[in-house]
Each structure stands twice: as structure tokens, then as C-alpha cells.
Design an enzyme around this catalytic site. Structure first.
Site, PDB file in Angstrom:
ATOM      1  N   SER A  36      -8.313   5.665   6.074  1.00  0.00           N
ATOM      2  CA  SER A  36      -8.907   4.361   5.785  1.00  0.00           C
ATOM      3  C   SER A  36      -9.702   3.769   6.724  1.00  0.00           C
ATOM      4  O   SER A  36     -10.870   3.470   6.485  1.00  0.00           O
ATOM      5  CB  SER A  36      -7.477   3.374   5.291  1.00  0.00           C
ATOM      6  N   HIS A  69      -3.676  -9.021  13.945  1.00  0.00           N
ATOM      7  CA  HIS A  69      -3.753  -7.706  14.398  1.00  0.00           C
ATOM      8  C   HIS A  69      -3.237  -7.477  15.743  1.00  0.00           C
ATOM      9  O   HIS A  69      -3.179  -6.613  16.229  1.00  0.00           O
ATOM     10  CB  HIS A  69      -5.169  -7.135  14.442  1.00  0.00           C
ATOM     11  N   LYS A 117      -6.092  -1.579   8.790  1.00  0.00           N
ATOM     12  CA  LYS A 117      -6.095  -0.602   7.686  1.00  0.00           C
ATOM     13  C   LYS A 117      -4.541  -0.356   6.989  1.00  0.00           C
ATOM     14  O   LYS A 117      -4.472   0.796   6.706  1.00  0.00           O
ATOM     15  CB  LYS A 117      -6.756   0.579   7.958  1.00  0.00           C
TER      16      LYS A 117
HETATM   17  P1  A3P Z   1      -7.889   2.545   1.542  1.00  0.00           P
HETATM   18  O1  A3P Z   1      -8.990   2.760   2.561  1.00  0.00           O
HETATM   19  O2  A3P Z   1      -6.906   3.928   1.874  1.00  0.00           O
HETATM   20  O3  A3P Z   1      -8.010   2.412   0.032  1.00  0.00           O
HETATM   21  P2  A3P Z   1      -6.573  -3.518   5.645  1.00  0.00           P
HETATM   22  O4  A3P Z   1      -6.492  -4.909   4.717  1.00  0.00           O
HETATM   23  O5  A3P Z   1      -5.375  -3.719   6.621  1.00  0.00           O
HETATM   24  O6  A3P Z   1      -7.925  -3.354   6.309  1.00  0.00           O
HETATM   25  O7  A3P Z   1      -6.047  -2.172   4.685  1.00  0.00           O
HETATM   26  C1  A3P Z   1      -7.200  -1.588   3.653  1.00  0.00           C
HETATM   27  C2  A3P Z   1      -6.188  -0.620   2.791  1.00  0.00           C
HETATM   28  O8  A3P Z   1      -5.460  -1.354   1.949  1.00  0.00           O
HETATM   29  C3  A3P Z   1      -7.453  -0.071   1.963  1.00  0.00           C
HETATM   30  O9  A3P Z   1      -6.890   1.418   1.976  1.00  0.00           O
HETATM   31  C4  A3P Z   1      -7.431  -0.705   0.702  1.00  0.00           C
HETATM   32  O10 A3P Z   1      -7.766  -0.045  -0.420  1.00  0.00           O
HETATM   33  C5  A3P Z   1      -5.769  -0.903   0.830  1.00  0.00           C
HETATM   34  N1  A3P Z   1      -5.417  -1.886  -0.431  1.00  0.00           N
HETATM   35  C6  A3P Z   1      -6.021  -3.070  -0.371  1.00  0.00           C
HETATM   36  N2  A3P Z   1      -5.574  -3.858  -1.392  1.00  0.00           N
HETATM   37  C7  A3P Z   1      -4.448  -3.082  -2.089  1.00  0.00           C
HETATM   38  C8  A3P Z   1      -3.860  -3.125  -3.292  1.00  0.00           C
HETATM   39  N3  A3P Z   1      -3.624  -4.090  -3.706  1.00  0.00           N
HETATM   40  N4  A3P Z   1      -2.969  -1.860  -3.659  1.00  0.00           N
HETATM   41  C9  A3P Z   1      -2.993  -0.941  -2.762  1.00  0.00           C
HETATM   42  N5  A3P Z   1      -3.865  -0.890  -1.617  1.00  0.00           N
HETATM   43  C10 A3P Z   1      -4.387  -2.069  -1.348  1.00  0.00           C
END
Ligand code: A3P
Length: 292
Positions: free
Chosen positions: A131, A101, A46
Site C-alpha cells: 500500500s 502516526h 497505510k
Molecule cells: P490499500 O492501499 O491496500 O488499498 P491509511 O489510511 O493508513 O493511509 O491506509 C490506507 C489503506 O487503507 C489503503 O489500503 C486503503 O484502501 C485502506 N482503506 C481505507 N478505507 C478502507 C475501508 N473502508 N475498507 C478497507 N480498507 C480501507
């Protein structure tokens, strides 16, 4: 001790996602042969994993950044520890791109003091918490906490997939001199995506034209990724991991959403743990969209 009902599988002190693990594969990771031109994206869950995969994939593959038919990101940047597609990593052409991870102490030994590059993305942990809480409600294979309060307890105890956030970030940072590693903040990527893409290109020694950089930035914008079926991760989640309700992987993608979710009391409790666990760690964090 292993609780077979839990979504978490603890191996060498780290919590893996039980539904995706292959213990033989994990046993052999330490000896996994690293090439000098391998690239790894390392994150605590996240923290911007899918986002940085999209950036790196667009930097390396012209068809990807130009939206011409291309391979799925999971085929181009597989997870190191979750070999979902059962690939033979040793037969993949160079440069091999991976996502992980894993904590610093579980990555292949050959990454230490080697040329292979690691991009470590970190995000302020209150936004990670929020998140992760929403993600746990969305994805079927994760334990669905009934409240943020309860999830925060598990998060602060390290009883979630990915274990303790503090150990992950602190561990990688304190051992940074053993690796060829670039630290990037999610929040900096959010505030200056083009600058962040250029920083990543520089680290990867990839010289792209201005137009190509523009295309990477466009591919990696929140709006584009959310509406692009190949980038928004929904298909992978639904087909390969399983969801329990409708929703979006790209939920809000912002800085400071924790303020909409944590009570003042919860936030203060979090701050106390943060101050204790991150003492003497000189990494900077951004907690608010208006913060410099
Ligand atoms: P949120 O749940 O706060 O929206 P991961 O890929 O490590 O699981 O992280 C997921 C988080 O990264 C989510 O946060 C997601 O919306 C955010 N995310 C993914 N693509 C993104 C982008 N292009 N710009 C900003 N945040 C992004």
C-alpha cells in the site's frame, strides 16, 4: 544528519513528512496538555488511518453518519503532529479527537497513565508495504521508488516516513500498559466491520442505537468511502498534500494483496526480518483473506 532534499525530516529519531512539519509544534508536543476525554487514533502509515477516522467521526457525529452537511474530517479529527489547519488545539471543545502516526515515545507525556483513550490500528506489514509503495508513487511529496524491490529495502531499513514499521508496532505494544489503549487489527475490521465498530463504541463508552451502528458501518464500507467525495481523501490529497498522477487513495482495501506483488524470494526475505524483529511479540497477524 538531515538531507534537505529528502521528503523525510528526522526529529528525535523518527521520520516525519518534511512538507508538513513545523518544528516548533513538534518541540512542544511532549508538554501538550491532555484531557481525560481526549481520543487518539494511532497508526503506522497505510494501516487504516483514514478508515478508522471515518468510523470514529461517524460514531461521534450524527450529521456525519447521516450524511447531512458536515465538517471535513480533518477539522474534526486533526493530525496531532501535522497541524495542517493551524488550529489552536487547546481551544477545541471536548471531547477532542486526534489522529497520529507518532511512535509511543513521542506522544504527549500526559497520555501515559491517563484516562485519555488511544485506538491503535495495525495491519500485516506486507500489505502495508504494498500500500505504501503505491501511495509513494501517487503522492507528490513522497519519494517515488522506481521498484517495489527498492522500496522494500527502504521500508525494511526504516528509511521511509513513519520510520521502521517493526519499531512502531512493537513499541506501542510493549508499552501498552502505560496507556489506555485498544489494539485493533485492520484485517478484523475487514472481516467483521460491525463487530469492530461495536468494539470501538464499547471502548469509547458510546452507546449507539442499532440504526446508528448500521449507519456507521455503512459510512465505513470500502464501497461507500471510495465513492463518497468527503470520505475518499482525494480532495485533501490533491489540495493539501499534492498528487503526481490520477489515482485512488482507497486503492484495493483488501487482505493479502501482497501476494500479487511480492516474489517468493522477496516474501521469504521479509519473513526472515519479521521473525527476527517481532520475536516474543504476542500480537496476532492475518496475512490472507481466507485465514481465520
Ligand atoms: P490499500 O492501499 O491496500 O488499498 P491509511 O489510511 O493508513 O493511509 O491506509 C490506507 C489503506 O487503507 C489503503 O489500503 C486503503 O484502501 C485502506 N482503506 C481505507 N478505507 C478502507 C475501508 N473502508 N475498507 C478497507 N480498507 C480501507
Amino acid at each position: 544528519m538531515d538531507d534537505a532534499d529528502s521528503c523525510v525530516f528526522t526529529f528525535k529519531g523518527y521520520n516525519f513528512l518534511r512538507s508538513l512539519i513545523d518544528v516548533d509544534h513538534l518541540e512542544n508536543l511532549d508538554d501538550f496538555e491532555i484531557r481525560d476525554d481526549d481520543v487518539f487514533i494511532a497508526t503506522y502509515p497505510k494501516s487504516g488511518t483514514v478508515w478508522s477516522r471515518q468510523i470514529v467521526c461517524s460514531i461521534y457525529f450524527e450529521d456525519h453518519r447521516n450524511k447531512t452537511p458536515h465538517q471535513n474530517i480533518l477539522d474534526r479529527i486533526p493530525f496531532l503532529e501535522y497541524n495542517i489547519r493551524k488550529m489552536d488545539f487547546s481551544k477545541r471543545p471536548s471531547p477532542r479527537l486526534f489522529s497520529t502516526h507518532l511512535p509511543y515515545y513521542l506522544v504527549p507525556r500526559g497520555l501515559q497513565n491517563k484516562k485519555a483513550k488511544i485506538i491503535y490500528i495495525y495491519r500485516n506489514p506486507k500489505d502495508v508495504l504494498v500500500s505504501f509503495f503505491h501511495f509513494s508513487q501517487f503522492v507528490a511529496v513522497l519519494e517515488d521508488s522506481e521498484s517495489l524491490e527498492r522500496f522494500m529495502e527502504r521500508f525494511l531499513d526504516g528509511k521511509v516516513v513513519g520510520s521502521l514499521w517493526f519499531d512502531h508496532v512493537r513499541g506501542w505494544y510493549e508499552h501498552r500498559h502505560n496507556f489506555n489503549i485498544l489494539f485493533m487489527k485492520y484485517e478484523d475490521m475487514k472481516k467483521d466491520l460491525r463487530g469492530s465498530v461495536l468494539k470501538i463504541c464499547n471502548f469509547l463508552e458510546k452507546k449507539l442505537s442499532d440504526e446508528a451502528v448500521d449507519a456507521v458501518v455503512n459510512m465505513a464500507s470500502f464501497q461507500n468511502m471510495k465513492s463518497d467525495a468527503l470520505a475518499n481523501y482525494i480532495k485533501v490529497l490533491k489540495e493539501e498534500i499534492g498528487t503526481r498522477k490520477d489515482g485512488h487513495f482507497l486503492r484495493k482495501g483488501t487482505i493479502g494483496d501482497w501476494k500479487n506483488h511480492l516474489t517468493v524470494e522477496q516474501s521469504e526475505k521479509f519473513d526472515k526480518v519479521f521473525q527476527k524483529k517481532m520475536k516474543n511479540v504476542s500480537l496476532k497477524f492475518i496475512w490472507d483473506i481466507n485465514e481465520e
